[in-house]
Design an enzyme around this catalytic site. Structure first.
Site, short mmCIF file in Angstrom:
data_model
loop_
_atom_site.label_atom_id
_atom_site.label_comp_id
_atom_site.label_asym_id
_atom_site.label_seq_id
_atom_site.Cartn_x
_atom_site.Cartn_y
_atom_site.Cartn_z
N LYS A 213 1.04 -0.61 0.10
CA LYS A 213 0.04 0.41 -0.19
C LYS A 213 0.86 1.42 -0.17
O LYS A 213 1.45 1.17 0.70
CB LYS A 213 -1.45 -0.39 1.10
C1 5RP Z 1 -2.17 4.39 7.11
C2 5RP Z 1 -3.15 3.28 6.71
C3 5RP Z 1 -4.52 3.78 6.73
O1 5RP Z 1 -4.60 2.89 7.03
C4 5RP Z 1 -5.16 4.79 5.75
O2 5RP Z 1 -4.34 5.95 5.38
C5 5RP Z 1 -6.09 5.56 6.02
O3 5RP Z 1 -6.84 5.69 5.18
P1 5RP Z 1 -7.18 7.02 4.49
O4 5RP Z 1 -5.96 8.14 4.23
O5 5RP Z 1 -7.02 6.95 2.58
O6 5RP Z 1 -7.52 8.18 5.03
O7 5RP Z 1 -3.13 2.29 6.20
O8 5RP Z 1 -1.04 4.34 7.21
#
Ligand code: 5RP
Length: 291
Positions: free
Chosen positions: A204
């Site tokens: 991710k």
């Molecule tokens: C942070 C993460 C979170 O799950 C993610 O960033 C949250 O999602 P968003 O940024 O879309 O609100 O992995 O490390």
């Protein structure tokens, strides 16, 4: 004897039909075990090859985030429109019915809050037995490349990958961006490739310029994080570009649950991710859905 218990005239061994074989649909995953493939196929739709993940694990560093004060009210109505729920075990157990029957990306790193000047020192917060008990489809571990806690976070990642490999559970390596950390193409190229080489089965990361270079050089599927809330049309353009440039999906939180119309937003995101809709088509679709 089994044969004498049956009363069938003849057997058909299909001698002229070669054994079924298939190339697994996710890149870099041909040589992982059957159980891991099965979990991946629960997360990524085998038809589109893509996934919509709904992230609501923010509380593990931020406490009660805007829009997530009541996970039990906000998340279940959106679950039917996503492939994966990404949360902490605490939130899942307390606020998400297991009957929703969705793949779970279980947040397994823990340790630093937004009050910490340097948030890069995390630990493994969930052991493999509890990940199995939660029926996790994957375990998410944050990695802080270039930060003071880099080595520890890599150790957390590698230990989790080793444990996951023992039981066929993939690890999602989450590329962290801290206060002082770069958000450049060069940084994401380095970090995504490192985490893939450590053995994470899914990465991710954040969208950036020249994103197709990142997806090309990363040997396993990449999903993008949404980040801070954007206007809906901009968030959909972000999704569209990421998919067009090789992302295998999105893992979005705030841009969905903080939206004016979260249900419309999640459906519009899915149109891009699974149905090849353009950002404009998805935005028109978003506007057409009543609150
Ligand atoms: C942070 C993460 C979170 O799950 C993610 O960033 C949250 O999602 P968003 O940024 O879309 O609100 O992995 O490390």
């Amino acid at each position: 004897m089994a044969d004498s218990m049956e009363n069938k005239a003849g057997h058909n061994y299909y001698l002229d039909v070669p054994p079924a074989s298939e190339v697994f649909f996710l890149k870099g995953m041909d040589h992982v075990d059957w159980g891991m493939k099965n979990r991946l196929a629960r997360m990524f739709n085998p038809k589109s090859g893509h996934t919509v993940m709904l992230a609501f694990d923010h509380g593990y560093i931020m406490g009660s985030t805007a829009g997530l004060e009541r996970i039990d009210i906000v998340i279940p109505p959106l679950a039917g429109h996503v492939d994966v729920l990404m949360g902490t075990r605490g939130a899942l157990r307390a606020a998400v019915p297991p009957t929703l029957d969705k793949a779970v990306a279980l947040r397994c790193s823990a340790g630093s809050s937004v009050l910490d000047e340097d948030m890069s020192h995390e630990v493994i917060g969930v052991n493999i037995e509890d990940a199995i008990r939660m029926n996790a489809s994957c375990m998410a571990i944050q990695t802080f490349i270039g930060a003071p806690g880099e080595k520890t976070s890599i150790q957390n990642l590698c230990n989790t990958i080793d444990a996951g490999n023992r039981y066929g559970i993939p690890t999602l390596g989450v590329i962290a961006v801290g206060k002082e950390m770069e958000r450049t193409t060069k940084y994401f190229l380095l970090a995504t490739r490192m985490v893939a080489e450590f053995g994470a089965q899914i990465i991710k990361t954040y969208y950036c310029d020249e994103f197709e270079k990142i997806t090309s050089a990363c040997p396993v599927p990449i999903v993008i994080a949404g980040g801070k809330k954007l206007p809906e049309n901009e968030a959909l353009t972000l999704c569209f570009r990421a998919i067009r440039e090789g992302a295998a999906g999105v893992d979005m939180g705030r841009n969905i649950f903080q939206s004016e119309n979260p249900r419309a937003m999640v459906k519009a995101v899915a149109k891009i991710v699974h149905e090849n809709a353009s950002d404009k088509e998805a935005y028109d679709f978003y506007l057409s859905i009543k609150k």
